[in-house]
Design a protein around this motif. Structure first.
Motif, mmCIF file in Angstrom:
data_model
loop_
_atom_site.group_PDB
_atom_site.id
_atom_site.type_symbol
_atom_site.label_atom_id
_atom_site.label_comp_id
_atom_site.label_asym_id
_atom_site.label_seq_id
_atom_site.Cartn_x
_atom_site.Cartn_y
_atom_site.Cartn_z
ATOM 1 N N ASP A 1 1.009 -1.249 -0.033
ATOM 2 C CA ASP A 1 0.122 -0.327 0.250
ATOM 3 C C ASP A 1 1.076 0.877 -0.175
ATOM 4 N N MET A 2 2.304 1.064 0.060
ATOM 5 C CA MET A 2 2.886 2.575 0.413
ATOM 6 C C MET A 2 3.269 2.832 -1.004
ATOM 7 N N ILE A 3 2.777 4.790 -1.173
ATOM 8 C CA ILE A 3 2.716 5.107 -2.361
ATOM 9 C C ILE A 3 3.884 5.172 -2.821
ATOM 10 N N PHE A 4 4.726 5.640 -2.649
ATOM 11 C CA PHE A 4 6.287 5.060 -3.146
ATOM 12 C C PHE A 4 7.013 4.315 -2.283
ATOM 13 N N HIS A 5 7.095 3.136 -3.361
ATOM 14 C CA HIS A 5 7.950 1.660 -3.330
ATOM 15 C C HIS A 5 9.258 2.221 -2.686
ATOM 16 N N CYS A 6 9.793 0.629 -2.206
ATOM 17 C CA CYS A 6 11.387 1.240 -1.797
ATOM 18 C C CYS A 6 12.381 1.055 -2.397
#
Length: 302
Positions: free
Chosen positions: A233-238
Motif C-alpha cells: 500500500d506504499m505510495i512510493f515503493h522501496c
C-alpha cells in the motif's frame, strides 16, 4: 540471515539468530578464534559482500563442534538486545507514504516523497522501556514501519538498480508526539524525543526478505490490533524511495530509511476517539519475515 546486536553488560556483541538459539559471534571467537570475522553490525553492513559469507562459514564450523550450554549459544529469552543498527549515519524518514494512511488523516496524496529526519538519540532496542516525555507531550502515537538499511554507497541510482544497494530490512516503531509534531510546519520536534525509534529485533538480509513491498505489517497495543496492512500500500515503493533520495544526497552503508506507516494510527481517528499511548502500554510492531519488536511505554520520571 538474521543478524542481531546483543547488549552484553553494556558492550555490544554481534549475533546471528538461528532456528533454536542466538549465536554470539563475539563470545564464540574466544573459543574458536579466526582472523577476519567481524564483531560489530556496522562492519558487516559496510562489507556485506565479503562479511556475510565469512559469518555463514564461521557459524557453520563452530556449530559442528557446539555443545549444549556453550556461552556463545543463547536462548532468545536470555538475550538483551541492542538496536539492530547501532550507528546509522543518517536516519531518513518518509511521511504519508501509505495511501490509506493519507486518506485517514485527510491529507492529499503526495506527488513526491515527503522527507524528514531523526537522530541517533531516538535509537532503542527490542525490549527497551520507552520514556514518554510527559512534561512536554500528552499525544504520543505509534507507527509501525519497515526500515531500509543501506549496504552500498548510492548516488544517482536508478529505480531498477536501487534495491541492489540495500543490505537488509528491519522493524521500527516511529513514535510521534503529535502535539509537538503539529506545533509548527516542521515535524522534527515531535519525532526526535529520546528512544522514539526502537529498531529490531533482527536485521534481516535483503535476499532473505525478497520483495519488500509484499510484506504484511501490523501494530498491536496491549494485544489489540491497531494497524494491519501490507507494504504494497506504499505510495512510493522501496526502490522508488532509495532512487529518489539518492538523486539529492549520497546514501552510505549503515544509513537507514523509515518508509512510512499504514492506516490505524491514533491521529487518524476522530478527535473524540483518540487515546494516545500511556504509561504501561505494550506496543508490538510485526512485519512478515522480520520478527516482532515489543516495547513498554513508561512515563518519564520528573
Amino acid at each position: 540471515m538474521k543478524l542481531v546486536t546483543i547488549d552484553h553488560a553494556g558492550t555490544y556483541h554481534l549475533g546471528v539468530k538461528l532456528d533454536e538459539s542466538v549465536f554470539d559471534i563475539t563470545e564464540a571467537l574466544k573459543a574458536f578464534p579466526e582472523d577476519g570475522i567481524p564483531t560489530d553490525i556496522m562492519s558487516v553492513i559496510g562489507n556485506g559482500e565479503s562479511a556475510l559469507p565469512q559469518i555463514e562459514r564461521y557459524v557453520a564450523r563452530v556449530m559442528e563442534n557446539a555443545v549444549e550450554g556453550s556461552p556463545y549459544l543463547l536462548a532468545e529469552n536470555q538475550v538483551k538486545y541492542g538496536p539492530c543498527v547501532t550507528h546509522p549515519g543518517k536516519i531518513i524518514c518518509v511521511g504519508l507514504n501509505y495511501r490509506k494512511h493519507a486518506e485517514e488523516t485527510n491529507a492529499p496524496i503526495p506527488q513526491y516523497p515527503i522527507l524528514f529526519n531523526k537522530f541517533n538519540n531516538t535509537l532503542a532496542a527490542q525490549g527497551d522501556d520507552i520514556p514518554l516525555p510527559i512534561r512536554v507531550t500528552s499525544q504520543v502515537d505509534y507507527e509501525a514501519e519497515l526500515v531500509i538499511v543501506v549496504g552500498k554507497t548510492a548516488k544517482y541510482v536508478s529505480k531498477e538498480q536501487a534495491l541492489s544497494h540495500v543490505f537488509g530490512y528491519c522493524n521500527v516503531n516511529d513514535l510521534s508526539a503529535r502535539d509537538l509534531q503539529m506545533r509548527t510546519q516542521q515535524w522534527l520536534l515531535g519525532k526526535s524525543c529520546d528512544k522514539f525509534s526502537p529498531l529490531g529485533p533482527y536485521l534481516v538480509t535483503a535476499e532473505e526478505v525478497g520483495n519488500p513491498n509484499q510484506l504484511t505489517i501490523s501494530c498491536t497495543v496491549n494485544g489489540e490490533v491497531r494497524q494491519n496492512s501490507n507494504t504494497s500500500d506504499m505510495i512510493f515503493h522501496c526502490d522508488e524511495i532509495v532512487s529518489y533520495i539518492s538523486q539529492h544526497m549520497t546514501l552510505s552503508p549503515g544509513d537507514i530509511i523509515l518508509t512510512g506507516t499504514p492506516e490505524g494510527v491514533v491521529l487518524g481517528k476522530p478527535v473524540d476517539q483518540r487515546v494516545y499511548l500511556k504509561d504501561g502500554d505494550i506496543v508490538t510492531i510485526e512485519i512478515e519475515k522480520l520478527g516482532a519488536l515489543t516495547n513498554r511505554m513508561v512515563a518519564e520520571q520528573e
